[in-house]
Design an enzyme around this catalytic site. Structure first.
Site, PDB file in Angstrom:
ATOM      1  N   CYS A 107     -45.614 -29.990 -66.727  1.00 35.73           N
ATOM      2  CA  CYS A 107     -45.138 -29.839 -68.527  1.00 35.73           C
ATOM      3  C   CYS A 107     -45.653 -31.074 -68.690  1.00 35.73           C
ATOM      4  O   CYS A 107     -45.021 -32.110 -68.253  1.00 35.73           O
ATOM      5  CB  CYS A 107     -43.608 -29.297 -67.809  1.00 35.73           C
ATOM      6  SG  CYS A 107     -43.416 -29.110 -70.229  1.00 35.73           S
TER       7      CYS A 107
ATOM      8  N   CYS B 128     -34.398 -27.076 -70.797  1.00 33.34           N
ATOM      9  CA  CYS B 128     -35.522 -26.175 -69.642  1.00 33.34           C
ATOM     10  C   CYS B 128     -34.336 -25.587 -69.038  1.00 33.34           C
ATOM     11  O   CYS B 128     -33.358 -26.400 -68.537  1.00 33.34           O
ATOM     12  CB  CYS B 128     -36.506 -26.570 -69.405  1.00 33.34           C
ATOM     13  SG  CYS B 128     -37.692 -25.656 -68.600  1.00 33.34           S
ATOM     14  N   ASP B 129     -34.509 -24.454 -68.486  1.00 31.86           N
ATOM     15  CA  ASP B 129     -33.348 -24.351 -67.265  1.00 31.86           C
ATOM     16  C   ASP B 129     -34.986 -23.783 -66.208  1.00 31.86           C
ATOM     17  O   ASP B 129     -34.321 -22.945 -65.344  1.00 31.86           O
ATOM     18  CB  ASP B 129     -32.667 -22.699 -68.153  1.00 31.86           C
ATOM     19  CG  ASP B 129     -33.741 -21.721 -68.860  1.00 31.86           C
ATOM     20  OD1 ASP B 129     -34.963 -21.629 -68.216  1.00 31.86           O
ATOM     21  OD2 ASP B 129     -33.013 -20.767 -68.634  1.00 31.86           O
ATOM     22  N   THR B 130     -35.707 -24.272 -65.949  1.00 30.31           N
ATOM     23  CA  THR B 130     -36.955 -23.767 -65.143  1.00 30.31           C
ATOM     24  C   THR B 130     -37.396 -25.141 -64.317  1.00 30.31           C
ATOM     25  O   THR B 130     -37.275 -25.890 -64.691  1.00 30.31           O
ATOM     26  CB  THR B 130     -37.932 -22.947 -65.384  1.00 30.31           C
ATOM     27  OG1 THR B 130     -37.832 -22.018 -66.544  1.00 30.31           O
ATOM     28  CG2 THR B 130     -38.993 -22.732 -65.109  1.00 30.31           C
TER      29      THR B 130
ATOM     30  N   CYS C 121     -38.436 -31.661 -74.877  1.00 32.57           N
ATOM     31  CA  CYS C 121     -37.916 -30.733 -74.355  1.00 32.57           C
ATOM     32  C   CYS C 121     -36.496 -30.938 -73.291  1.00 32.57           C
ATOM     33  O   CYS C 121     -36.749 -31.218 -72.045  1.00 32.57           O
ATOM     34  CB  CYS C 121     -38.773 -29.520 -74.143  1.00 32.57           C
ATOM     35  SG  CYS C 121     -37.578 -27.805 -73.331  1.00 32.57           S
TER      36      CYS C 121
ATOM     37  N   HIS D 255     -33.946 -10.137 -68.036  1.00 35.79           N
ATOM     38  CA  HIS D 255     -33.267 -10.325 -66.576  1.00 35.79           C
ATOM     39  C   HIS D 255     -32.743 -10.985 -65.632  1.00 35.79           C
ATOM     40  O   HIS D 255     -32.451 -10.627 -64.633  1.00 35.79           O
ATOM     41  CB  HIS D 255     -34.939 -11.225 -66.338  1.00 35.79           C
ATOM     42  CG  HIS D 255     -34.569 -12.615 -66.642  1.00 35.79           C
ATOM     43  ND1 HIS D 255     -35.201 -12.459 -68.204  1.00 35.79           N
ATOM     44  CD2 HIS D 255     -35.174 -13.560 -66.706  1.00 35.79           C
ATOM     45  CE1 HIS D 255     -35.795 -13.752 -68.271  1.00 35.79           C
ATOM     46  NE2 HIS D 255     -35.291 -14.791 -67.403  1.00 35.79           N
TER      47      HIS D 255
ATOM     48  N   PHE E 206     -46.041 -12.829 -62.434  1.00 28.94           N
ATOM     49  CA  PHE E 206     -46.068 -14.049 -63.245  1.00 28.94           C
ATOM     50  C   PHE E 206     -46.751 -15.058 -62.310  1.00 28.94           C
ATOM     51  O   PHE E 206     -45.726 -14.971 -60.871  1.00 28.94           O
ATOM     52  CB  PHE E 206     -43.702 -14.310 -63.014  1.00 28.94           C
ATOM     53  CG  PHE E 206     -43.783 -13.784 -64.924  1.00 28.94           C
ATOM     54  CD1 PHE E 206     -43.167 -14.253 -65.125  1.00 28.94           C
ATOM     55  CD2 PHE E 206     -43.474 -12.373 -64.681  1.00 28.94           C
ATOM     56  CE1 PHE E 206     -42.839 -14.011 -66.845  1.00 28.94           C
ATOM     57  CE2 PHE E 206     -43.240 -12.094 -65.558  1.00 28.94           C
ATOM     58  CZ  PHE E 206     -42.716 -12.921 -66.577  1.00 28.94           C
TER      59      PHE E 206
ATOM     60  N   GLU F 269     -47.245 -17.522 -71.960  1.00 32.53           N
ATOM     61  CA  GLU F 269     -45.636 -18.483 -72.530  1.00 32.53           C
ATOM     62  C   GLU F 269     -46.197 -19.804 -72.344  1.00 32.53           C
ATOM     63  O   GLU F 269     -45.904 -20.546 -71.531  1.00 32.53           O
ATOM     64  CB  GLU F 269     -45.209 -17.948 -71.853  1.00 32.53           C
ATOM     65  CG  GLU F 269     -44.638 -16.344 -71.747  1.00 32.53           C
ATOM     66  CD  GLU F 269     -43.150 -15.993 -70.875  1.00 32.53           C
ATOM     67  OE1 GLU F 269     -42.841 -16.627 -70.196  1.00 32.53           O
ATOM     68  OE2 GLU F 269     -43.255 -14.551 -71.139  1.00 32.53           O
TER      69      GLU F 269
END
Length: 213
Positions: free
Chosen positions: A30, A48-50, A45, A207, A24, A117
């Site tokens: 973003c 988002c959890d990133t 958005c 995951h 990855f 993605e």
């Protein structure tokens, strides 16, 4: 120059490629949220959890050329794995802000299958082998065909309702429960939606279930 938040080798946890070994490459940045909590509520958005700010993540950094980044990615693939197909997933943030044809070609030279993605709002370079679009909020998507459409569910915006996407030209359609404080209810609703609408399949973040990177 490529700005990479993190690089790691793991198993794909979501969608049609779930369970597949992959490198990855998470790009920084973003176009739908700047990543700062103070601006989340006003972002296109907002769920988002990133963490995609900066280059200070695991194996992150700045890479001056496609060749340099491709060599770094290739170094994560285990040696002596003849017969396996090398696989890299470009993600973010929004990877289409940085992924270009030069980097895609460099990965192909190193015998990698290339996946992305993306939120689908930006045009993509040619040559990508697996395109996964995950529409977010009220954004207007420009990528209307590909391999996989993965919709976080539910979303409050009518533009992100499944009916808006089900006639697009994707091979797979996935519903993925929104991971927020209402996760159990979101999972129940996602399961019922897939039962009522069998064009859609359920995607789980395995995951997280398995507690792997």
């Amino acid at each position: 120059m490529y700005s990479v938040k993190e690089l790691f080798y793991t198993l794909q946890g979501e969608g049609a490629q779930s369970g597949r070994a992959a490198v990855f490459c998470r790009f920084a940045g973003c176009n739908l949220w700047n990543g700062r909590e103070k601006d989340r509520a006003s972002a296109i958005c907002d769920f988002c959890d990133t963490d995609f700010i900066g280059t200070d993540g695991q194996n992150g950094g700045k890479f001056r050329s496609a060749e340099a980044l491709a060599d770094r990615i290739a170094a994560f693939w285990p040696k002596q794995t003849e017969g396996s197909t090398r696989y890299v997933v470009f993600t973010g943030g929004e990877p289409a802000l940085q992924l270009d044809e030069e980097l895609v070609n460099a990965m192909h030279v190193r015998q990698f299958e290339v996946a992305i993605e993306t939120n689908g709002t930006l045009e993509l370079p040619s040559g990508i082998d697996w395109i996964c679009v995950s529409p977010k909020g009220a954004s207007d998507i420009r990528i209307v065909e590909g391999d996989e459409l993965k919709l976080i569910y539910p979303q409050k915006e009518v533009q992100a309702s499944p009916a808006c996407f089900e006639k697009l030209k994707f091979k797979h359609f996935y519903i993925q429960p929104l991971d927020d404080p209402n996760r159990s209810e979101n999972q129940r609703r996602a399961v019922q939606f897939c039962l009522d609408n069998p064009q859609w399949k359920l995607s789980l973040q395995t995951h997280k279930i398995l507690d792997i990177d």
